[in-house]
Write an enzyme that holds these catalytic residues in place. Structure first.
Site, PDB file in Angstrom:
ATOM      1  N   ASP A  67       0.812  -1.222   0.000  1.00 58.54           N
ATOM      2  CA  ASP A  67       0.000   0.000   0.000  1.00 58.54           C
ATOM      3  C   ASP A  67       0.841   1.267   0.000  1.00 58.54           C
ATOM      4  O   ASP A  67       2.051   1.226   0.171  1.00 58.54           O
ATOM      5  CB  ASP A  67      -0.969  -0.018   1.206  1.00 58.54           C
ATOM      6  CG  ASP A  67      -0.288  -0.477   2.500  1.00 58.54           C
ATOM      7  OD1 ASP A  67       0.946  -0.375   2.598  1.00 58.54           O
ATOM      8  OD2 ASP A  67      -1.009  -0.929   3.410  1.00 58.54           O
ATOM      9  N   ASN A 136      -7.315  -2.981  14.226  1.00 61.10           N
ATOM     10  CA  ASN A 136      -8.695  -3.385  13.907  1.00 61.10           C
ATOM     11  C   ASN A 136      -8.724  -4.609  12.997  1.00 61.10           C
ATOM     12  O   ASN A 136      -9.766  -4.942  12.444  1.00 61.10           O
ATOM     13  CB  ASN A 136      -9.432  -2.219  13.226  1.00 61.10           C
ATOM     14  CG  ASN A 136      -8.701  -1.731  11.974  1.00 61.10           C
ATOM     15  OD1 ASN A 136      -7.696  -2.315  11.566  1.00 61.10           O
ATOM     16  ND2 ASN A 136      -9.211  -0.683  11.352  1.00 61.10           N
ATOM     17  N   HIS A 138      -6.944  -4.918  10.181  1.00 63.96           N
ATOM     18  CA  HIS A 138      -6.722  -4.668   8.742  1.00 63.96           C
ATOM     19  C   HIS A 138      -5.459  -5.383   8.258  1.00 63.96           C
ATOM     20  O   HIS A 138      -4.527  -5.630   9.023  1.00 63.96           O
ATOM     21  CB  HIS A 138      -6.707  -3.166   8.411  1.00 63.96           C
ATOM     22  CG  HIS A 138      -5.471  -2.420   8.790  1.00 63.96           C
ATOM     23  ND1 HIS A 138      -5.448  -1.043   8.917  1.00 63.96           N
ATOM     24  CD2 HIS A 138      -4.211  -2.807   9.063  1.00 63.96           C
ATOM     25  CE1 HIS A 138      -4.231  -0.652   9.235  1.00 63.96           C
ATOM     26  NE2 HIS A 138      -3.462  -1.697   9.335  1.00 63.96           N
ATOM     27  N   GLU A 143      -9.484  -2.090   5.407  1.00 65.31           N
ATOM     28  CA  GLU A 143     -10.108  -1.817   6.705  1.00 65.31           C
ATOM     29  C   GLU A 143     -11.380  -2.659   6.854  1.00 65.31           C
ATOM     30  O   GLU A 143     -11.890  -3.190   5.865  1.00 65.31           O
ATOM     31  CB  GLU A 143     -10.467  -0.324   6.790  1.00 65.31           C
ATOM     32  CG  GLU A 143      -9.285   0.623   6.568  1.00 65.31           C
ATOM     33  CD  GLU A 143      -8.305   0.683   7.744  1.00 65.31           C
ATOM     34  OE1 GLU A 143      -8.311  -0.228   8.595  1.00 65.31           O
ATOM     35  OE2 GLU A 143      -7.529   1.662   7.785  1.00 65.31           O
TER      36      GLU A 143
HETATM   37  P1  PGA Z   1       2.623  -2.083  12.909  1.00 64.00           P
HETATM   38  O1  PGA Z   1       1.504  -1.894  11.768  1.00 64.00           O
HETATM   39  O2  PGA Z   1       3.537  -3.188  12.436  1.00 64.00           O
HETATM   40  O3  PGA Z   1       3.309  -0.743  12.936  1.00 64.00           O
HETATM   41  O4  PGA Z   1       1.917  -2.423  14.161  1.00 64.00           O
HETATM   42  C1  PGA Z   1       0.792  -2.978  11.294  1.00 64.00           C
HETATM   43  C2  PGA Z   1      -0.341  -2.519  10.396  1.00 64.00           C
HETATM   44  O5  PGA Z   1      -1.020  -1.516  10.694  1.00 64.00           O
HETATM   45  O6  PGA Z   1      -0.580  -3.176   9.376  1.00 64.00           O
END
Ligand code: PGA
Length: 235
Positions: A67, A136, A138, A143
């Site tokens: 992304d 959450n 995702h 999302e």
């Molecule tokens: P993080 O992010 O590794 O910084 O916890 C994971 C994500 O939001 O996909």
């Protein structure tokens, strides 16, 4: 889904990085699906270490990132292109023209999604996909939603994501509200999936692995994939 509990970031890096290294050695021109965020950083450090030791060759590897924020140019310090250069690509012998990240500055995000789908198709799909997981549930920037997405799409970030990512920006209002993300279908198409999570994700990882498969917890779809390894750091 296979769950591996590790003691700390170093062990996460060594084990998840080791799996990726094995996949590269088995297929030197593999298409790797890559992720940003804090958790993959020790994984990238391990890949750099193996490269520096002469044990890993990226000269034929292709990469496709999950992304990118809409509205951040590639040279913005918080763009995911910049993250990948800084945390991996600048330190290994990869040909940067073989590294793909969606263009967050594309005039027409819908056309950019179609272009990115064509890139993924040209690579023959993803051989191994590295994933983080959002608070959450995702994956990529898919999302919670009413349905699982299929291919690359422009998304509006959830409040939980904006809050979680605000730590990287001067102020929460600076976090872009939209992004381009590979779809859930693209992720599920990967031959192998490696998901990495910190201790703060224990509950959401448990829900994703053991709860109902629902687009309200996008990562739960991984229960339907035949080769997923989840690494979680023990508290
Ligand atoms: P993080 O992010 O590794 O910084 O916890 C994971 C994500 O939001 O996909």
């Amino acid at each position: 889904m296979k769950l591996i509990i590790v003691r700390n970031k170093e062990e996460l890096g060594a084990r998840a990085g080791g799996m990726i290294a094995e996949a590269i050695n088995a297929k030197p021109d593999i298409a790797l699906g890559l992720a940003t965020g804090s958790t993959p950083i020790p994984v990238y450090r391990e890949l750099i270490r193996l490269y520096e030791k002469g044990e890993l060759d990226f000269s034929r590897v292709r990469t496709v990132n999950l992304d990118e924020y809409i509205g951040l140019p590639a040279n913005h310090p918080q763009s995911y292109r910049c993250f990948m250069d800084k945390n991996l690509f600048d330190h290994i012998n990869i040909d940067k023209s073989n590294t793909y990240v969606p263009d967050g500055m594309a005039q027409n995000p819908v056309a950019e999604c179609a272009r990115y789908d064509a890139v993924i198709d040209r690579l023959g799909g993803v051989g191994l996909q590295l994933l983080g997981i959002g608070p959450n549930g995702h994956i990529g920037f898919n999302e919670p939603a009413d349905a699982f997405s299929e291919r690359t799409l422009a998304v509006r970030l959830a409040e939980a994501t904006i809050t979680a990512n605000a730590r990287f920006f001067d102020k929460p209002a600076d976090v872009p509200e939209r992004a381009i993300s590979m779809g859930v279908g693209d992720i599920m198409n990967a031959k192998k999936i490696v998901l990495v999570a910190g201790p703060e994700k224990r509950e959401i990882v448990d829900m994703a692995m053991n709860g109902a498969v629902t687009p309200n917890i996008p990562a739960s779809v991984l229960q339907n994939h035949r080769d997923v390894t989840v690494f979680i750091i023990r508290e």
